[in-house]
Scaffold this active site. Structure first.
Site, short mmCIF file in Angstrom:
data_model
loop_
_atom_site.label_atom_id
_atom_site.label_comp_id
_atom_site.label_asym_id
_atom_site.label_seq_id
_atom_site.Cartn_x
_atom_site.Cartn_y
_atom_site.Cartn_z
N ASP A 88 0.83 -1.21 0.00
CA ASP A 88 0.00 0.00 0.00
C ASP A 88 0.87 1.26 0.00
O ASP A 88 0.59 2.22 0.70
CB ASP A 88 -0.95 0.00 1.20
N LEU A 89 1.91 1.22 -0.80
CA LEU A 89 2.80 2.38 -0.90
C LEU A 89 2.09 3.49 -1.67
O LEU A 89 1.56 3.25 -2.75
CB LEU A 89 4.09 1.96 -1.62
#
Length: 194
Positions: free
Chosen positions: A65-66
């Protein structure tokens, strides 16, 4: 370049808590509200982010979930990667190829879409397993946004954005930003390969 966690537990009232280092500064998303970053600053932040990802990947951790909201810029311009809440633990790399690393712990089911629309890799959009390459794709989308001031993939709806991730190439950086070094453009394009 990863947020330090010092303690995790349950308080006297039974409420869970996390004790982390205190950071002062702003998220990359906040910084990007003023437009694209100067190229040198974008490269500096990208290098620090890449170093943090490299350490996580060496330990067998995929962030999944960068996004700019999960990158924090301290007052002294250090990048810290935050929020490993969707992270996946895989076997640490022993042969240098994390693509085939088996999953040690999985909290998601096949077909479940995990991540933030606009920064998910094509395999995440399809509900397929994510690995280190998924983080690299998100990293490329963030680097594109830092340099151009525009999201790499954006549609009117979440479905349109996911379709763009699956089927479209990002616009040339030269079209969206000024004086982008060709080497930087190549790096971004390589990160965003489907």
């Amino acid at each position: 370049n990863i947020l330090s966690i010092f303690d995790i537990g349950d308080g006297e009232s039974g409420s869970p808590y996390v004790v982390s280092e205190l950071l002062e500064g702003e998220t990359l998303r906040d910084r990007l509200r003023n437009g694209p970053l100067p190229t040198r600053k974008a490269i500096e932040y990208a290098l620090q982010t890449a170093r943090g990802l490299a350490v996580a990947h060496e330990k067998g951790i995929v962030h999944r979930d960068l996004k700019p909201e999960n990158l924090f810029i301290t007052e002294d311009n250090r990048v810290k990667i935050l929020d490993f809440g969707l992270a996946k633990l895989t076997a640490p790399e022993s042969n240098g190829n994390g693509a085939d690393a088996p999953t040690l712990q999985a909290v998601t089911e096949p077909g479940l879409i995990m991540g933030t629309v606009g920064y998910m890799a094509p395999e995440q959009v399809r509900g397929k397993p994510a690995d280190q390459r998924s983080d690299i794709f998100a990293f490329g989308a963030i680097l594109y946004e830092m340099v151009s001031g525009k999201r790499a993939f954006h549609g009117e709806t979440a479905a349109d954005t996911m379709s763009a991730i699956l089927k479209e190439d990002v616009p040339e950086l030269a079209e969206t930003a000024r004086n982008v070094p060709p080497g930087l453009d190549r790096i971004v394009r390589h990160c965003l390969e489907k």
